[in-house]
Design an enzyme around this catalytic site. Sequence first.
Site, PDB file in Angstrom:
ATOM      1  CG  HIS A  38       4.721  -2.421  -9.685  1.00 20.30           C
ATOM      2  ND1 HIS A  38       4.000  -3.390  -9.283  1.00 20.30           N
ATOM      3  CD2 HIS A  38       5.330  -2.966 -10.589  1.00 20.30           C
ATOM      4  CE1 HIS A  38       4.079  -4.444  -9.796  1.00 20.30           C
ATOM      5  NE2 HIS A  38       4.851  -4.146 -11.008  1.00 20.30           N
TER       6      HIS A  38
ATOM      7  CG  ASP B 255       1.903  -3.394  -6.613  1.00 20.19           C
ATOM      8  OD1 ASP B 255       2.026  -2.109  -6.863  1.00 20.19           O
ATOM      9  OD2 ASP B 255       2.166  -4.388  -7.127  1.00 20.19           O
TER      10      ASP B 255
ATOM     11  N   GLY C  18       6.262  -6.879 -17.271  1.00 15.78           N
ATOM     12  CA  GLY C  18       5.428  -6.539 -18.112  1.00 15.78           C
ATOM     13  C   GLY C  18       3.997  -7.191 -17.994  1.00 15.78           C
ATOM     14  CG  ASN C  19       2.700 -11.439 -17.770  1.00 24.89           C
ATOM     15  OD1 ASN C  19       3.813 -12.064 -17.880  1.00 24.89           O
ATOM     16  ND2 ASN C  19       1.644 -11.523 -18.326  1.00 24.89           N
ATOM     17  CB  SER C  20       3.351  -5.829 -13.200  1.00 22.46           C
ATOM     18  OG  SER C  20       4.418  -6.708 -12.738  1.00 22.46           O
TER      19      SER C  20
ATOM     20  N   GLY D 264      -0.132   3.771  15.128  1.00 15.29           N
ATOM     21  CA  GLY D 264       1.007   4.933  15.196  1.00 15.29           C
ATOM     22  C   GLY D 264       2.296   4.348  16.090  1.00 15.29           C
TER      23      GLY D 264
END
Length: 378
Positions: free
Chosen positions: A131, A161, A232-234, A286
């Site tokens: 992200h 992620d 911002g730490n992400s 599915g």
Amino acid sequence: MKRKIVFACMISALLLLQTAMAAPNVEVNGTQIDTDAVIIDDKTYVPLRGVFEAAGAEVSWNEETQTAGINISNSLSDDELIPSVIESVSPSVVGIIGRGKTESYYGSQEGIMSGSGVIIKTGGEILTNAHVVKNMNTILVVMNDGKGYEAQLKYIDEDTDLAVVKIKKIGLPVVKFANSEDIVVGKQVIAIGTPITFSLRNSATVGHISGLNRSVGEPYRLVQTDTAITHGNSGGALINMNGELVGITSSGYSGTNTNFAVPVDTVKYVLNQFELYGKVRHISFGAEFQEDWLAELGVPSEAGLTIKGHEKSSPLAKASFKTGDVLVSVDDVAINSIVELNELMKNYLPGDTVKVGVKTNGEIKYADIVLDEKAKTE
């Protein structure tokens, strides 16, 4: 009288012994020490006290129990150890800034985005959150020394992620990975990243592991920590006191000490898939599954996963299972949440055959199905 030696912990010491007639020299970690080593019947004997004391150990003798105690402890206090760990790991943590489309109350607009990343290869590969970079048109990686390098997106997987970007730079310091079995609740950890604004690049905060195997609306399990993590730490590093990567900081609840990181075992799984296939080959049944309401709340449940719907050509449909049936097991492993199913599927590849247990008309039936690969749109 027989004397018992008690080792409080182990060290690695290299003893270079000469077996000539002259008194042998003894080296510990490359440094010669002054000890009374002797040779008897062509065998070299070295007093333990001199060796261990040279290695920083505390040696004691208990006359009553006739026991030698050898204690080797980290000589650094927390006040000394934490800065030392931060200093050693910070060169492997970078800031990531770029331009791209951001979503806001006013709609989609061009803006500046930032996050953090961790160097995983000396040749310029950097791990971050998907992200952080997925909407960036241009990506700039800023190193610990303030130097910036343009980066290209190499791999991305939004389900976990995680993403990898690459810069044209070699000889970079890489982060070491922790062993997942060493990650336990209560252990101290440090988060390093770029919170709030890019001017706060490589900030560090200290906390603890608060929980493991957390399911908080994400497809895979997360590590919970009370370490301060904010926007911002992400993509930054959550590290242990050995300077090893515990996880990639990813999310949290604003205004609380409840934050999360993608655990190192998922990181290793994803990076291996990137190396082998250039993507993560997620499994698909599915079908769309519905968790029991207790499972949705995080309460242990044994209700399985209800099939809400499935494609006509899906593996479950081919086995004659239908909407309303309940998936209860895969290869005899009980399944009661979507996260449990996704975690188990890390052990399989599309095309593998598994045995599913499905409750249909009140009876559990078993069938072998061939797993599909999840499409990007699923």
